[in-house]
Design an enzyme around this catalytic site. Structure first.
Site, PDB file in Angstrom:
ATOM      1  CD  GLU A 174      -1.228  -0.031   3.832  1.00  0.00           C
ATOM      2  OE1 GLU A 174      -2.469   0.036   3.594  1.00  0.00           O
ATOM      3  OE2 GLU A 174      -0.501  -0.631   4.682  1.00  0.00           O
ATOM      4  CG  LEU A 222      -5.453   0.853   7.849  1.00  0.00           C
ATOM      5  CD1 LEU A 222      -5.291   0.450   9.244  1.00  0.00           C
ATOM      6  CD2 LEU A 222      -5.479   2.383   7.541  1.00  0.00           C
TER       7      LEU A 222
END
Ligand SMILES: Cc1ncc(COP(=O)(O)O)c(C=O)c1O
Length: 282
Positions: free
Chosen positions: A178, A202
């Site tokens: 990410e 996340l």
């Protein structure tokens, strides 16, 4: 600016965080960021659910979340931010205790801080797209917890800034995980690909909304890791986040993505997400 600190609404300048606060000493806490438009918080339930999961994972006592929902609305009103865009930051730590790594024997209440500020959506960047760089993912093994301990993200973000990039994209064990403060998706032959929900990313609320938009819009998608060496072969790459929205990535390092302009699917998802947010379909 009026903020909320441990049960009180007060001017930001009057907040005193104890030097023994475990958030200050040990980054022992979690946070959450929620966007609002026209006085309403977007996807508030998903953000509060993630906050609750982060607190539970760290075994920090959960403050009254219903009260925090009211606090968030009161902060908008008191700061005259009921029109247009704003963002809420919620910071919760394990509270004040004399220094030791292990939890305090007799834990006190968690420290709770909440603040709202006006926010301008990055419309020019949405239209133009952004440059990014790749950096090694040196974070811990529980990136699914929205922890205050953000040093690897801070260092990655600074490297991006120094490289003139919007964000740094993490690479762990040869796969793209990410961004430093964003989720990432790539599009190959019309199919959207994003890292599966594991402890290495996340669980982004925006990521969830975008996958929902794909389902409703008949856009095929798969949750699977993207090997680092294939990222730049993607037709489109996009970053996702509460304040980032759907951000087209037009280059990664020295390599251009697609024809170097924001992709068609990216722009479609960008418009759909924004419409949902300002239309306040939660
Ligand atoms: C590491 C990381 N990944 C992804 C996101 C995007 O999450 P969300 O869409 O819930 O804002 C964030 C947002 O802060 C983040 O810090």
């Amino acid at each position: 600016m009026t903020v909320y600190f441990n049960g009180e609404f007060l001017d930001k300048g009057r907040v005193c965080v104890s030097p023994d606060d475990r958030g200050f000493l040990l980054a022992d806490g979690v946070y959450e960021v929620i966007a609002s438009y026209g006085g309403r918080f977007y996807m508030a339930e998903a953000h509060f659910a993630r906050l609750s999961r982060s607190l539970a994972a760290l075994r920090i006592a959960e403050p009254d979340l219903d009260r925090l929902r009211d606090v968030a609305l009161t902060l908008l009103a008191r700061n005259d931010l009921q029109q247009g865009h704003a963002k809420l930051y919620l910071q919760i730590t394990r509270g004040v205790a004399s220094r030791s790594h292990a939890f305090p024997e007799a834990p006190g209440p968690p420290t709770v801080y909440a603040t709202v500020e006006a926010y301008t959506p990055p419309e020019q960047l949405w239209a133009r797209g952004v440059h990014t760089i790749l950096v090694p993912d040196i974070r811990w093994a529980r990136c699914d917890i929205k922890s205050l301990a953000l040093l690897p993200n801070v260092l990655a973000s600074q490297r991006a800034k120094e490289a003139g990039a919007y964000d740094a994209i993490f690479v762990r064990d040869g796969v793209i995980t990410e961004g430093s403060h964003t989720s990432i998706c790539a599009v190959y032959a019309g199919e959207l690909i994003t890292h599966p929900l594991t402890h290495h990313i996340l669980g982004g609320v925006t990521r969830d909304v975008v996958l929902d938009l794909c389902r409703r819009g008949d856009i095929p998608y798969r949750e699977r890791p993207i090997p680092e060496e294939t990222l730049c072969e993607a037709d489109e790459v996009m970053l996702l986040g509460t304040t980032t929205g759907v951000m087209p990535v037009t280059s990664v390092g020295r390599q251009r993505i697609g024809d170097g302009r924001p992709g068609v699917l990216t722009l479609r998802l960008q418009r759909a997400l924004h419409a949902r947010m300002v239309g306040i379909e939660a």
